[in-house]
Design an enzyme around this catalytic site. Structure first.
Site, PDB file in Angstrom:
ATOM      1  N   HIS A  31       0.812  -1.223   0.000  1.00  0.00           N
ATOM      2  CA  HIS A  31       0.000   0.000   0.000  1.00  0.00           C
ATOM      3  C   HIS A  31       0.843   1.269   0.000  1.00  0.00           C
ATOM      4  CE1 HIS A  31      -3.337  -2.763   0.527  1.00  0.00           C
ATOM      5  NE2 HIS A  31      -3.999  -1.809  -0.112  1.00  0.00           N
ATOM      6  N   ARG A  41     -10.477   4.131  -0.931  1.00  0.00           N
ATOM      7  CA  ARG A  41     -10.051   3.199   0.129  1.00  0.00           C
ATOM      8  C   ARG A  41     -10.374   3.843   1.481  1.00  0.00           C
ATOM      9  NH1 ARG A  41      -5.726   2.004  -3.736  1.00  0.00           N
ATOM     10  NH2 ARG A  41      -5.467  -0.236  -3.920  1.00  0.00           N
ATOM     11  N   ARG A  51     -15.392   2.101  -0.994  1.00  0.00           N
ATOM     12  CA  ARG A  51     -15.206   0.722  -0.540  1.00  0.00           C
ATOM     13  C   ARG A  51     -15.241   0.720   0.979  1.00  0.00           C
ATOM     14  NH1 ARG A  51      -9.668  -2.383  -1.684  1.00  0.00           N
ATOM     15  NH2 ARG A  51      -8.903  -0.983  -0.057  1.00  0.00           N
ATOM     16  N   GLU A 100     -11.449 -10.251  -5.677  1.00  0.00           N
ATOM     17  CA  GLU A 100     -10.006 -10.243  -5.433  1.00  0.00           C
ATOM     18  C   GLU A 100      -9.539 -11.519  -4.744  1.00  0.00           C
ATOM     19  OE1 GLU A 100      -8.989  -6.937  -2.850  1.00  0.00           O
ATOM     20  OE2 GLU A 100     -10.887  -7.067  -1.794  1.00  0.00           O
ATOM     21  N   ASN A 160      -4.543  -6.637  -7.216  1.00  0.00           N
ATOM     22  CA  ASN A 160      -3.435  -6.671  -6.246  1.00  0.00           C
ATOM     23  C   ASN A 160      -3.532  -7.897  -5.348  1.00  0.00           C
ATOM     24  OD1 ASN A 160      -3.100  -4.170  -7.348  1.00  0.00           O
ATOM     25  ND2 ASN A 160      -3.910  -3.054  -5.596  1.00  0.00           N
ATOM     26  N   ARG A 219       2.166 -10.144  -1.530  1.00  0.00           N
ATOM     27  CA  ARG A 219       2.360  -8.948  -2.374  1.00  0.00           C
ATOM     28  C   ARG A 219       3.411  -7.998  -1.830  1.00  0.00           C
ATOM     29  NH1 ARG A 219      -3.550  -6.012  -1.705  1.00  0.00           N
ATOM     30  NH2 ARG A 219      -2.564  -4.045  -2.183  1.00  0.00           N
ATOM     31  N   CYS A 225      -9.962  -2.143 -10.229  1.00  0.00           N
ATOM     32  CA  CYS A 225      -9.319  -1.075  -9.464  1.00  0.00           C
ATOM     33  C   CYS A 225      -7.967  -1.497  -8.916  1.00  0.00           C
ATOM     34  CB  CYS A 225     -10.232  -0.576  -8.358  1.00  0.00           C
ATOM     35  SG  CYS A 225     -10.707  -1.879  -7.225  1.00  0.00           S
TER      36      CYS A 225
HETATM   37  C1  PEP Z   1      -6.749  -4.954  -4.814  1.00  0.00           C
HETATM   38  O1  PEP Z   1      -6.565  -5.870  -4.015  1.00  0.00           O
HETATM   39  O2  PEP Z   1      -6.500  -5.039  -6.035  1.00  0.00           O
HETATM   40  C2  PEP Z   1      -7.272  -3.659  -4.344  1.00  0.00           C
HETATM   41  C3  PEP Z   1      -7.590  -2.710  -5.183  1.00  0.00           C
HETATM   42  O3  PEP Z   1      -7.390  -3.470  -2.999  1.00  0.00           O
HETATM   43  P1  PEP Z   1      -6.151  -3.153  -2.026  1.00  0.00           P
HETATM   44  O4  PEP Z   1      -4.960  -2.887  -2.897  1.00  0.00           O
HETATM   45  O5  PEP Z   1      -6.520  -1.999  -1.196  1.00  0.00           O
HETATM   46  O6  PEP Z   1      -6.017  -4.427  -1.256  1.00  0.00           O
HETATM   47 MG    MG Z   2      -7.448  -5.793  -2.018  1.00  0.00          MG
END
Ligand code: PEP
Ligand code: MG
Length: 585
Positions: A186, A293, A329, A428, A451, A462, A499
Site C-alpha cells: 500500500h 479506500r 469501498r 479479489e 493486487n 504482495r 481497481c
Molecule cells: C486490490 O486488491 O487489487 C485492491 C484494489 O485493494 P487493495 O490494494 O486496497 O487491497
Molecule cells: Mg485488495
C-alpha cells in the site's frame, strides 16, 4: 544500486534516512549518575513540549475530543512517581537513562497488558508511545514529521507503513527508496497515487545512503545513484525534462471522451485514499472515483472515527466530485494496513486473516456506523458502495443485510438517503472469481482487485520484493480468471471494472479492453496516458490480442508479446507486433 521501480518518474534531491529500528537499548554502566538524571529530565521536558505541540495541532485538525490523547500523554510525562522510579534505577544500578527508562516503563506496560478491562489495556499502548518518544530524544533519533519536510527530499527507509506514506506532502518529497515492499504494497500504491517516484527492494538501503547525500532515483528502471557526477546529473535532469514534456502533451487529453477508435465507450476513474486526493483526480480529468479506500480515514489516529466524522469526509468527496460516480469501498484493514486501536490479534498470515469484510462482519457496530455515514452522505452526490474481500455468497448476503438494517434505521429516524445506490463487490479472491456467475446475480457491479487476486492466485505475498518475479499481472492464470469474471458479469447483465494496479498498466490496457472491461480505475497520474492509449485502440483488434495471451505459457511470454503490441510504453505510438498480427489475421 538497483531495486524494483514501483512508481515511475525521476526524483533528484537530498536523502533523509528514516530508520525506525534504531531503538536497540544497551545497558551501559555510568560513573556520572547526576549527568544521566539531567539527561533524563531534559528528555522528558522536550517530550512534553513535543506532545503539547501535537495537542495544539490536533485541536485544529481533529477537534478537542480527538486531541485529548495528547493531553493524557502530557500528563503521563509529568507523572512524578514514574520519573522518580526511573531516577532511582539510574542511581541504584548506575546505569544509563535509556536502560532505566526501558526497564521501568516495561513493568507498567506488562501490568496494563494483563488487565482484562479493554480501556485500561489500551493504556499500555500509551505508555509505549511516550517511552519511545523519550527514548528517541535520549538517543538523538529525529522524530520524523512527514508533513513538514524540506523541498526535494528523498525519503530512504527500511520500510514505510501506509499510514506513514499517507502523511507525505507530495510537493516536497522528490522520491522514496525502501528495502521492503512490493509493487502493490500500500505504500507503493499511495506513492503512485501521489505521483512520487519510488524504488523498493534494495537490501540495507539505510546503511548504503547517508543523510544529506545527493540521490537520483529512477522509479521506472529501479536505478538509484548516490552522489552522482555531473554527467549523470545532466543525463537524469534531461530525462526528467523529457518526461515532464510527455506529461504536458498528455494534458491535451483533458476533456476528451475515453472511447476506442471503433466507438466503444470506457469509463476511466481514479483511486483515492483521502479527500485530499480529489485535487489530483480532478486535475487529471478522471471520470469518477472507482475506489475510495475508506480505511485511510481510520488511520493515523488513536480511535475509530465517529459516524459524523466519516459522514463529513464522504460528503466532502461527493461534493467535490459533483455528479461523477464515487465508489466508496467499505473498511478494508488488516494485511499491511494496520489500525492499532482495532487490536487485531497477531496472526501467522495477516493477509489470510481477520481483515476487511471479515472484520466488519465480526464488528457489526463498526460496519453499521460506516454504512450509515455513507448512506447519509449519498444525498450529496453519485455514490456507489463496494464490499472488499468477499469470498463467499454468505458474506455478501450478510453484508447486504446489514446495509438494509442501516437503511431501515435511517428511515425510522427520518434521515434522508438515496435509495437506488448501486452495490458492488471487489473480486479479489479466487473463490469469488470462480463463483462470480452466482455473485453477479446479487450485485450491480464488480470491481476486480488484481493486487490481492494475484497474491492469492499465485500464492505470493504482495509485500515480498524477493518474490516479485512470481507476483506478475501478466500470468495467463490471472488473465484467464479475469476473462471469466468479465464474461460472468456480462452474462448476468452487470458492468465490471478493475481497481487493482494492473488497470493502469499500459501493456495490459489493450488486453482488458479486448476482454470487454467496462471501467478502469487507477492512480490519478496514470489517467491521461490511459485515455491516450484507449483512444488509439480498436476494441475488435484487441479481442484477438487478449485471446492470444490466454494460450501463452508464462508471464514473461505475455509481457514480451504485449511490449511488442504497444511498443512505446508512454503511449506515444502504437505499433503492432507484426509477427503476432499475422498470426491473428
Ligand atoms: C486490490 O486488491 O487489487 C485492491 C484494489 O485493494 P487493495 O490494494 O486496497 O487491497
Ligand atoms: Mg485488495
Amino acid at each position: 544500486m538497483k531495486g524494483l521501480g514501483v512508481s515511475s518518474g525521476i526524483g533528484i534531491g537530498k536523502a533523509l534516512i528514516i530508520d525506525k529500528n534504531q531503538l536497540d537499548i544497551n545497558k551501559n554502566y555510568v560513573t556520572d549518575v547526576e549527568k544521566e538524571i539531567d539527561r533524563l529530565s531534559s528528555a522528558f521536558e522536550t517530550a512534553r513540549e513535543q506532545v503539547n505541540e501535537l495537542y495544539k495541532r490536533a485541536i485544529d485538525k481533529l477537534g478537542e475530543k480527538e486531541a485529548q490523547i495528547f493531553k493524557s500523554h502530557e500528563m503521563m510525562l509529568e507523572d512524578e512517581t514514574l520519573i522518580s522510579e526511573i531516577q532511582d534505577r539510574i542511581k541504584e544500578e548506575k546505569v544509563n537513562a535509556e536502560y532505566a527508562l526501558n526497564e521501568v516503563t516495561n513493568i507498567y506496560i506488562e501490568m496494563f497488558e494483563k488487565i482484562e478491562d479493554e480501556y485500561l489495556k489500551q493504556r499500555a499502548e500509551d505508555i509505549k508511545d511516550i517511552m519511545h518518544r523519550v527514548l528517541r530524544i535520549l538517543m538523538g533519533i529525529v522524530n520524523i514529521d512527514f508533513s513538514r519536510m524540506e523541498y526535494s527530499t528523498i525519503i530512504v527507509a527500511k520500510d514505510l507503513t501506509p499510514s506513514d506514506t499517507a502523511q507525505i506532502d507530495r510537493k516536497k518529497v522528490a522520491a522514496m527508496i525502501t528495502e521492503m515492499g512490493g509493487k502493490t504494497s500500500h505504500a507503493a500504491i499511495i506513492a503512485r497515487t501521489l505521483g512520487i517516484p519510488t524504488v523498493v527492494g534494495i537490501d540495507n538501503i539505510t546503511d548504503k545512503i547517508k543523510c544529506g547525500d545527493t540521490v537520483i532515483c529512477d522509479g521506472k528502471t529501479g536505478k538509484v545513484l548516490t552522489n552522482p557526477n555531473d554527467k549523470q546529473l545532466t543525463h537524469y535532469r534531461q530525462k526528467k525534462i523529457r518526461l515532464d514534456e510527455i506529461n504536458k502533451e498528455l494534458k491535451e487529453q483533458i476533456g476528451l471522451p475515453t472511447v476506442t477508435k471503433d466507438g466503444f465507450l470506457i469509463s476511466l476513474a481514479a483511486n483515492i485514499g483521502t479527500p485530499n486526493d480529489v485535487e489530483l483526480v480532478l486535475e487529471n480529468d478522471a471520470e469518477g472515483i472507482g475506489l475510495f479506500r475508506s480505511e485511510f480515514i481510520f488511520m493515523n489516529r488513536d480511535c475509530q472515527p465517529t459516524e459524523e466524522e466519516q459522514f463529513e469526509q464522504y460528503k466532502e468527496v461527493l461534493v467535490k466530485m459533483g455528479d461523477k460516480p464515487v465508489i466508496i469501498r467499505t473498511l478494508d484493514i488488516g494485511g499491511d494496513k494496520n489500525v492499532p486501536y482495532f487490536d487485531i490479534p497477531e496472526e501467522m498470515n495477516p493477509f489470510l486473516g481477520y481483515r476487511a469484510i471479515r472484520l466488519c462482519l465480526g464488528n457489526v457496530e463498526v460496519f453499521r456506523s460506516q454504512l450509515r455515514a455513507i448512506l447519509r452522505a449519498s444525498v450529496y452526490g453519485n455514490v456507489k458502495i463496494m464490499f472488499p474481500m468477499i469470498s463467499t455468497m454468505k458474506e455478501l448476503k450478510d453484508s447486504k443485510k446489514i446495509l438494509e438494517q442501516a437503511k431501515k434505521e435511517l428511515t425510522h429516524e427520518g434521515i434522508p438517503f438515496k435509495d437506488n445506490i448501486e452495490i458492488g463487490i471487489m473480486i479479489e479472491i479466487p473463490s469469488a472469481a470462480i463463483i462470480s456467475d452466482m455473485l453477479a446475480k446479487e450485485v450491480d457491479f464488480f470491481s476486480i482487485g488484481t493486487n490481492d487476486l494475484i497474491q492469492y492466485t499465485m500464492a505470493v505475498d504482495r509485500m515480498n520484493s524477493k518474490l516479485s518475479h512470481l507476483y506478475s499481472q501478466y500470468h495467463p492464470a490471472l488473465l484467464r480468471l479475469i476473462k471469466g469474471i468479465i464474461d460472468n458479469a456480462h452474462k448476468a447483465g452487470i458492468w465490471v471494472g478493475m481497481c487493482g494496479e494492473a488497470a493502469g498498466d499500459p501493456k495490459l490496457i489493450p488486453v482488458f479492453v479486448g476482454m470487454g472491461l467496462d471501467e478502469f480505475s487507477m492512480s490519478s497520474p496514470s489517467i491521461l496516458r490511459s485515455r491516450y492509449i484507449i483512444r488509439n485502440l480498436n476494441k475488435l483488434d484487441m479481442e484477438l490480442i487478449a485471446n492470444n495471451t490466454l494460450d501463452m505459457e508464462n508471464a514473461l511470454e505475455v509481457e514480451e508479446y504485449l511490449s511488442c503490441v504497444l511498443s512505446d510504453e508512454n503511449g506515444k505510438s502504437l505499433k503492432r507486433c507484426k509477427s503476432r498480427r499475422k498470426k491473428n489475421e
